[in-house]
Scaffold this motif. Sequence first.
Motif, short mmCIF file in Angstrom:
data_model
loop_
_atom_site.label_atom_id
_atom_site.label_comp_id
_atom_site.label_asym_id
_atom_site.label_seq_id
_atom_site.Cartn_x
_atom_site.Cartn_y
_atom_site.Cartn_z
N MET A 60 30.27 -158.65 58.47
CA MET A 60 30.66 -157.31 58.88
C MET A 60 32.17 -157.17 58.99
O MET A 60 32.76 -156.14 58.65
CB MET A 60 30.00 -156.98 60.24
CG MET A 60 29.99 -155.51 60.54
SD MET A 60 28.99 -154.59 59.35
CE MET A 60 29.63 -152.95 59.58
N GLU A 61 32.80 -158.24 59.46
CA GLU A 61 34.26 -158.22 59.56
C GLU A 61 34.89 -158.05 58.18
O GLU A 61 35.88 -157.31 58.02
CB GLU A 61 34.75 -159.52 60.22
CG GLU A 61 36.25 -159.57 60.41
CD GLU A 61 36.69 -160.86 61.08
OE1 GLU A 61 37.91 -161.08 61.15
OE2 GLU A 61 35.80 -161.63 61.53
N VAL A 62 34.32 -158.70 57.18
CA VAL A 62 34.84 -158.58 55.81
C VAL A 62 34.65 -157.16 55.29
O VAL A 62 35.54 -156.58 54.65
CB VAL A 62 34.14 -159.60 54.88
CG1 VAL A 62 34.57 -159.38 53.43
CG2 VAL A 62 34.45 -161.02 55.32
N VAL A 63 33.49 -156.57 55.57
CA VAL A 63 33.23 -155.20 55.13
C VAL A 63 34.22 -154.23 55.75
O VAL A 63 34.78 -153.35 55.06
CB VAL A 63 31.77 -154.79 55.49
CG1 VAL A 63 31.55 -153.31 55.19
CG2 VAL A 63 30.78 -155.64 54.71
N LEU A 64 34.47 -154.37 57.04
CA LEU A 64 35.41 -153.49 57.72
C LEU A 64 36.83 -153.68 57.17
O LEU A 64 37.59 -152.71 57.01
CB LEU A 64 35.39 -153.76 59.22
CG LEU A 64 34.08 -153.40 59.94
CD1 LEU A 64 34.14 -153.83 61.40
CD2 LEU A 64 33.79 -151.92 59.83
N PHE A 65 37.19 -154.94 56.88
CA PHE A 65 38.51 -155.20 56.31
C PHE A 65 38.65 -154.55 54.94
O PHE A 65 39.70 -153.95 54.63
CB PHE A 65 38.74 -156.71 56.21
CG PHE A 65 40.00 -157.06 55.47
CD1 PHE A 65 41.24 -156.98 56.10
CD2 PHE A 65 39.97 -157.46 54.13
CE1 PHE A 65 42.41 -157.29 55.42
CE2 PHE A 65 41.12 -157.77 53.45
CZ PHE A 65 42.35 -157.69 54.10
N CYS A 117 37.09 -151.88 53.83
CA CYS A 117 37.22 -150.43 54.02
C CYS A 117 38.63 -150.04 54.45
O CYS A 117 39.21 -149.08 53.93
CB CYS A 117 36.21 -149.96 55.07
SG CYS A 117 34.48 -150.08 54.55
N ALA A 118 39.18 -150.81 55.38
CA ALA A 118 40.55 -150.52 55.83
C ALA A 118 41.54 -150.74 54.70
O ALA A 118 42.48 -149.94 54.50
CB ALA A 118 40.91 -151.42 57.02
N PHE A 119 41.35 -151.80 53.93
CA PHE A 119 42.24 -152.08 52.80
C PHE A 119 42.17 -150.98 51.75
O PHE A 119 43.19 -150.56 51.19
CB PHE A 119 41.88 -153.43 52.18
CG PHE A 119 42.70 -153.77 50.97
CD1 PHE A 119 43.99 -154.26 51.10
CD2 PHE A 119 42.18 -153.60 49.69
CE1 PHE A 119 44.75 -154.57 49.98
CE2 PHE A 119 42.93 -153.91 48.58
CZ PHE A 119 44.21 -154.39 48.72
N LEU A 120 40.96 -150.48 51.47
CA LEU A 120 40.80 -149.41 50.49
C LEU A 120 41.51 -148.14 50.93
O LEU A 120 42.09 -147.42 50.12
CB LEU A 120 39.32 -149.14 50.23
CG LEU A 120 38.57 -150.20 49.43
CD1 LEU A 120 37.09 -149.84 49.34
CD2 LEU A 120 39.16 -150.33 48.02
#
Length: 280
Positions: free
Chosen positions: A1-6, A8-11
């Motif tokens: 989940m942490e990778v998914v949130l990262f 999204c923020a990066f995009l």
Amino acid sequence: MEVVLFICAFLSVAMVVMIIVFIFGAGLPLFKKVGLRDFLFSTNWLPSSRTNPSYGILSFIIGSLYVTFGALILAIPLGLLTAIFLSELATPKMNRILCSAVQLLAGIPSVIYGFFGVMVISPQMRKWFGGTGYGVLSASIVLAIMILPTIISLSEVAISSVPKGYREASLALGASKWQTIMKVLLPSARSGIFAAVGLAMGRAVGETTAVLMVGGNAPIMPEGLTSMVRTLTMNIATDMGYASGIHRTALFATGVILFLFIMILNIFVQLMQRKVNKKE
């Protein structure tokens, strides 16, 4: 989940960077052919002239300032007073009704606001002040109505978030309800109110459709509240459909100036917020 949130923020950041690169890459070549001084400080916009085309956007910059600050002058007092009423004076039932109305106001499309301006506001301006009825004042009124939900909602949240103990302490010391609001609650909520004004200002600067319908869309220097006006966003929307060559590049350069214009306004609001926070 942490990778998914990262991701999204990066995009989100990547999309902003790509937009900046695209706009600046398409607009900056204009300044090799047209000097920055002529582009910013000339009022002649004649891109279709075959003999002597000119690309001056000073009148559009002034028009954007007139319409934006005119809308803020109208919307800030009304929005702030409405937020005070909702957070401190309205009954729970009335609060629910008015908050629903504000949310509905925020969901109305821009073209509907523009149509309302054409059918209602412009005829009244024509009746009261003469002229065509299309101009700075009509555009400012329509824009003020459009940014009211932003100011009301965020200011109401900021005022309601002030700790309850502040109200109780002020009233216990003998202050009236209004004195508590003006001397305690509003100073404590200044940071949130500044944020509301900053977001509303960004909405006002970037609005195109409604202002295009009631502003007159005349590429001239506005001389008063009843003068027709063309803003930076209006200029891009009006000409982009048929522009080509250096004319199209000039429109992207207008987008660059608009981007910098919004950045300067946002930086100013953030500096004011930091000053307020530091003082607090």
